[in-house]
Design an enzyme around this catalytic site. Sequence first.
Site, PDB file in Angstrom:
ATOM      1  N   LYS A  54      47.766  50.481  39.747  1.00  0.00           N
ATOM      2  CA  LYS A  54      47.497  50.292  41.181  1.00  0.00           C
ATOM      3  C   LYS A  54      47.776  51.586  41.945  1.00  0.00           C
ATOM      4  CE  LYS A  54      48.194  45.344  40.845  1.00  0.00           C
ATOM      5  NZ  LYS A  54      48.991  44.129  41.092  1.00  0.00           N
ATOM      6  N   GLN A  98      54.683  42.672  43.160  1.00  0.00           N
ATOM      7  CA  GLN A  98      54.153  42.399  41.826  1.00  0.00           C
ATOM      8  C   GLN A  98      54.817  41.152  41.239  1.00  0.00           C
ATOM      9  OE1 GLN A  98      51.571  43.991  40.512  1.00  0.00           O
ATOM     10  NE2 GLN A  98      51.598  42.785  38.654  1.00  0.00           N
ATOM     11  N   ASP A 121      47.227  41.111  48.495  1.00  0.00           N
ATOM     12  CA  ASP A 121      46.874  40.259  47.353  1.00  0.00           C
ATOM     13  C   ASP A 121      46.125  38.995  47.765  1.00  0.00           C
ATOM     14  OD1 ASP A 121      47.617  41.151  44.748  1.00  0.00           O
ATOM     15  OD2 ASP A 121      49.724  41.001  45.319  1.00  0.00           O
TER      16      ASP A 121
HETATM   17  N1  GUN Z   1      50.708  39.556  38.570  1.00  0.00           N
HETATM   18  C1  GUN Z   1      49.605  39.270  37.844  1.00  0.00           C
HETATM   19  N2  GUN Z   1      48.491  39.445  38.580  1.00  0.00           N
HETATM   20  C2  GUN Z   1      48.900  39.852  39.802  1.00  0.00           C
HETATM   21  C3  GUN Z   1      48.203  40.207  40.993  1.00  0.00           C
HETATM   22  O1  GUN Z   1      46.979  40.170  41.088  1.00  0.00           O
HETATM   23  N3  GUN Z   1      49.006  40.584  42.038  1.00  0.00           N
HETATM   24  C4  GUN Z   1      50.361  40.616  41.962  1.00  0.00           C
HETATM   25  N4  GUN Z   1      51.039  40.983  43.046  1.00  0.00           N
HETATM   26  N5  GUN Z   1      51.023  40.291  40.869  1.00  0.00           N
HETATM   27  C5  GUN Z   1      50.298  39.917  39.790  1.00  0.00           C
END
Ligand code: GUN
Length: 284
Positions: A54, A98, A121
């Site tokens: 990211k 996350q 998200d």
């Molecule tokens: N953990 C697994 N997929 C995601 C996601 O798309 N966003 C976040 N914040 N955590 C995750």
Amino acid sequence: MSAEIIDGKALSASIKEDLKGRAAEFEGAYGRKVGLAVIKVGDNPASEIYVRNKIRSCEEVGVKSFSYNLPSEATEDELIELIDALNEDANVDGILVQLPLPAGLNEKKILARISPEKDADGFHAVNAGGLLLGLPCTKPCTPAGIIELIRSTGTKIAGKHAVVIGRSNIVGKPVAVLLLGENATVTICHSKTVDLPSITRQADILVAAVGIKEFVRGDMVKEGAVVIDVGMNRCDGKLYGDVNFPEASAKASYITPVPGGVGPMTVTMLIRNTVEAAFRCKKS
Ligand code: GUN
């Protein structure tokens, strides 16, 4: 039939090119970069990889990332204090925490604390509710990426039978809603579904988000189906999808690989959400 591979990396790269231009436009207009705060708690190895990807994507597009690595012993109050500060920070347009969080931290409470306007998200209840009601909202990244991947094949979604395996809040439920929004006929299957293969065999579009390595076998796929594999199952250092690729690609018309399918699109949709949030905030 031998399926054509849907190249998530290439699609992602072309969307990122466009986002680079929009991020530069924002910087030119407002004198600062679009900003994304990335919060990681603890040292889950998969999360380390996702967060690194990211942050790298932010750099590629010209979005400034603010990285916060909290120890696994961090308290809920500490995390909430950080989120409150980021909600108020004028240089931060998007915030993500996350997942999964270490045991003991209340995920629902923490996600609810992020301002819905900065919820990169699309996990906040306001955005999840907006999605369900068809209101303007931030869409969750993996489901939004899946729709882009299907569209990229030129497949008309309207009227098709889309079958989603999995009912998580992050993927299964929201992707079903997005597919419904595209006028697909949608079925959601899950661990309690009786005779699941008889349903997946009816799918013109099959989305596998079960979290079980190679769960979807060739005899569960309809001839000519579009197969989207959301799986990220790590086993002995190797990444496996939820779909048995050789078997399914012998039946499907289009299929996403793992890695290089859904994964890169999830990250790109996160950056898109952040850039859109930045512009929206300036307009409101
Ligand atoms: N953990 C697994 N997929 C995601 C996601 O798309 N966003 C976040 N914040 N955590 C995750």
